[in-house]
Design an enzyme around this catalytic site. Sequence first.
Site, PDB file in Angstrom:
ATOM      1  N   LYS A  11       0.902  -1.124  -0.015  1.00  0.00           N
ATOM      2  CA  LYS A  11       0.140   0.006   0.035  1.00  0.00           C
ATOM      3  C   LYS A  11       0.838   1.127   0.146  1.00  0.00           C
ATOM      4  O   LYS A  11       1.906   1.191   0.422  1.00  0.00           O
ATOM      5  CB  LYS A  11      -0.996   0.077   1.170  1.00  0.00           C
ATOM      6  CG  LYS A  11      -0.425   0.496   2.504  1.00  0.00           C
ATOM      7  CD  LYS A  11      -0.451   1.861   2.928  1.00  0.00           C
ATOM      8  CE  LYS A  11       0.616   2.104   4.086  1.00  0.00           C
ATOM      9  NZ  LYS A  11       1.068   2.994   4.966  1.00  0.00           N
ATOM     10  N   PRO A  96       9.659  -3.985   0.263  1.00  0.00           N
ATOM     11  CA  PRO A  96      10.709  -3.651   1.218  1.00  0.00           C
ATOM     12  C   PRO A  96      10.094  -3.538   2.664  1.00  0.00           C
ATOM     13  O   PRO A  96       9.076  -3.369   2.789  1.00  0.00           O
ATOM     14  CB  PRO A  96      11.213  -2.326   0.523  1.00  0.00           C
ATOM     15  CG  PRO A  96      10.199  -1.865  -0.294  1.00  0.00           C
ATOM     16  CD  PRO A  96       9.434  -2.886  -0.759  1.00  0.00           C
ATOM     17  N   VAL A  97      10.958  -4.091   3.523  1.00  0.00           N
ATOM     18  CA  VAL A  97      10.524  -4.162   5.184  1.00  0.00           C
ATOM     19  C   VAL A  97      10.843  -2.421   5.570  1.00  0.00           C
ATOM     20  O   VAL A  97      11.782  -2.031   5.037  1.00  0.00           O
ATOM     21  CB  VAL A  97      11.345  -5.214   5.569  1.00  0.00           C
ATOM     22  CG1 VAL A  97      10.962  -5.219   7.178  1.00  0.00           C
ATOM     23  CG2 VAL A  97      10.757  -6.699   5.102  1.00  0.00           C
ATOM     24  N   ALA A  99       9.324   0.115   5.273  1.00  0.00           N
ATOM     25  CA  ALA A  99       9.047   1.106   4.205  1.00  0.00           C
ATOM     26  C   ALA A  99       7.877   2.096   4.407  1.00  0.00           C
ATOM     27  O   ALA A  99       7.852   3.044   3.581  1.00  0.00           O
ATOM     28  CB  ALA A  99       9.288   0.485   2.768  1.00  0.00           C
ATOM     29  N   GLY A 100       6.948   1.685   5.202  1.00  0.00           N
ATOM     30  CA  GLY A 100       5.791   2.389   5.221  1.00  0.00           C
ATOM     31  C   GLY A 100       4.848   1.742   4.305  1.00  0.00           C
ATOM     32  O   GLY A 100       3.872   2.519   3.857  1.00  0.00           O
ATOM     33  N   GLY A 104       4.175  -6.255   5.765  1.00  0.00           N
ATOM     34  CA  GLY A 104       3.693  -7.300   7.019  1.00  0.00           C
ATOM     35  C   GLY A 104       2.171  -7.434   7.117  1.00  0.00           C
ATOM     36  O   GLY A 104       1.770  -8.549   7.087  1.00  0.00           O
ATOM     37  N   ASP A 138      -3.075  -1.424   9.685  1.00  0.00           N
ATOM     38  CA  ASP A 138      -3.143  -1.280   8.497  1.00  0.00           C
ATOM     39  C   ASP A 138      -3.587  -2.832   7.653  1.00  0.00           C
ATOM     40  O   ASP A 138      -4.117  -2.719   6.489  1.00  0.00           O
ATOM     41  CB  ASP A 138      -1.505  -1.329   7.796  1.00  0.00           C
ATOM     42  CG  ASP A 138      -1.379  -0.002   7.738  1.00  0.00           C
ATOM     43  OD1 ASP A 138      -2.367   0.978   8.188  1.00  0.00           O
ATOM     44  OD2 ASP A 138      -0.077   0.474   7.520  1.00  0.00           O
TER      45      ASP A 138
HETATM   46  O1  C5P Z   1      -1.421  -1.189  14.893  1.00  0.00           O
HETATM   47  P1  C5P Z   1      -0.090  -1.524  14.636  1.00  0.00           P
HETATM   48  O2  C5P Z   1       0.571  -2.769  15.375  1.00  0.00           O
HETATM   49  O3  C5P Z   1       0.482  -1.766  13.298  1.00  0.00           O
HETATM   50  O4  C5P Z   1       0.792  -0.292  15.411  1.00  0.00           O
HETATM   51  C1  C5P Z   1       2.261  -0.029  15.512  1.00  0.00           C
HETATM   52  C2  C5P Z   1       2.316   0.950  16.353  1.00  0.00           C
HETATM   53  O5  C5P Z   1       2.079   2.230  15.573  1.00  0.00           O
HETATM   54  C3  C5P Z   1       1.682   1.264  17.698  1.00  0.00           C
HETATM   55  O6  C5P Z   1       2.127   0.442  18.459  1.00  0.00           O
HETATM   56  C4  C5P Z   1       1.798   2.782  17.622  1.00  0.00           C
HETATM   57  O7  C5P Z   1       2.957   3.032  18.439  1.00  0.00           O
HETATM   58  C5  C5P Z   1       1.590   3.276  16.289  1.00  0.00           C
HETATM   59  N1  C5P Z   1       0.328   3.559  15.869  1.00  0.00           N
HETATM   60  C6  C5P Z   1      -0.435   4.753  16.359  1.00  0.00           C
HETATM   61  N2  C5P Z   1      -1.552   4.974  15.837  1.00  0.00           N
HETATM   62  C7  C5P Z   1      -2.090   4.403  14.870  1.00  0.00           C
HETATM   63  C8  C5P Z   1      -1.310   3.313  14.212  1.00  0.00           C
HETATM   64  C9  C5P Z   1       0.007   2.965  14.645  1.00  0.00           C
HETATM   65  O8  C5P Z   1       0.215   5.228  17.360  1.00  0.00           O
HETATM   66  N3  C5P Z   1      -3.227   4.728  14.438  1.00  0.00           N
END
Ligand code: C5P
Length: 289
Positions: A11, A96-97, A99-100, A104, A138
Site C-alpha cells: 500500500k 521492502p521491509v 518502508a511504510g 507485514g 493497516d
Molecule cells: O497497529 P500496529 O501494531 O500496526 O501499530 C504499530 C505502532 O504504531 C503502535 O504500537 C503505535 O505506536 C503506532 N500507531 C499509532 N496510531 C495508529 C497506528 C499505529 O500510534 N493509528
Amino acid sequence: MEETNEKAYAKLNISLDVLGKRPDGYHDMVMVMQSVSLHDELRIKLNDSGELSAMSDLHFIPNDERNLAVRAARQFLDAAGDEGRGVEISIKKRIPVGAGMAGGSADAAAVLRAMNRLYGGRFSTGELEEIAAGIGSDVAFCVAGGTALAQGRGELLSRLPDMPGCHFVICKPTFSISTPELFRSIDSTPLRHHPDTAGILESLDRGELEGICRRLYNVFEDISDRRIKTVGEIKSRLLDCGAAGAVMTGTGSAVFGIFTDETMAQKAQSALLREYRFCCTAKPIKPLV
Ligand code: C5P
C-alpha cells in the site's frame, strides 16, 4: 483443497493526517490509501500438526507469532473454531521491509483471504476485516485494498472511486524508520500543515489525476529528522524526473512519485537506482473483493 497461493499487494499513502493521540495510546488518523501491483507471494498449506509457521526468503523475518502472517493464521483458526489445525506459510518477500508500505500487514491480509478460500468462504469481507483489525492497524485495509479512506487507527474503511490510471515510482533509502518512534516524535511536533483530504476525495470523484498529484501530503514529513531530509532529496529527484507529485508513504522511509507517462517513470526508476538500492515501478490495483 488444502493449499493455495495468494499475492499480498503493497500500500501507498496518497495522504496521511494525524488528528491526535487517543487515550489507548494509538493516534486518530485520516488517510487515503492505495494498493499497488508490487507484491509478496505467499503459499499457504493446512495440515493437522496444530503448529503455525512462516518461512520467508529474508532471514531476519521472524517465523513465529511475531510475524503478522502467523498471527493472522492464529486469529483465523480461533474465529473459525478450528484451533487444532496447523498452517505452513511461505513468503517470497518483494515489498521492502520498514518502508511504510504495509508489507507485514499485506502478508497477514493475504493469509486471511487464502484461509477463507480454503475454508469455503466461511467469513464475509466485513468479518475478515474485523479479524484483521485485531492483528494490526493497516491489516483491515489490505484485506480488500484498492482505493480507500482509512480513519480511526486505520481500521475504519470507506471505499473510494478507483485511482485514475498512472505509474508509481517507489524508492526506499537504505535506512528504515521505526513506526512507534515516529508516532512519539509527532506528539511533540506542532503540525504546520494538514493534507487537503476533501480536495483529494473530490479529485477521485472526478477522476482527475492532476488534482490528486497536487495534494499528495504526509504530516510525518513535518518532523525535523536527518532521515526525513533524505526523503526530501528523493522527492526532489522524482519531481526533477517528471513526477506530477511525490510524497513519503506511511511512516517511511519509502517515497513515491506519480507519473502519467510510463517511459518517463521507467527513466526515473533507472536514474534513482544509480543512487538508491531499492526503486521500482508499480500500478494502482483495484479492490480484490
Ligand atoms: O497497529 P500496529 O501494531 O500496526 O501499530 C504499530 C505502532 O504504531 C503502535 O504500537 C503505535 O505506536 C503506532 N500507531 C499509532 N496510531 C495508529 C497506528 C499505529 O500510534 N493509528
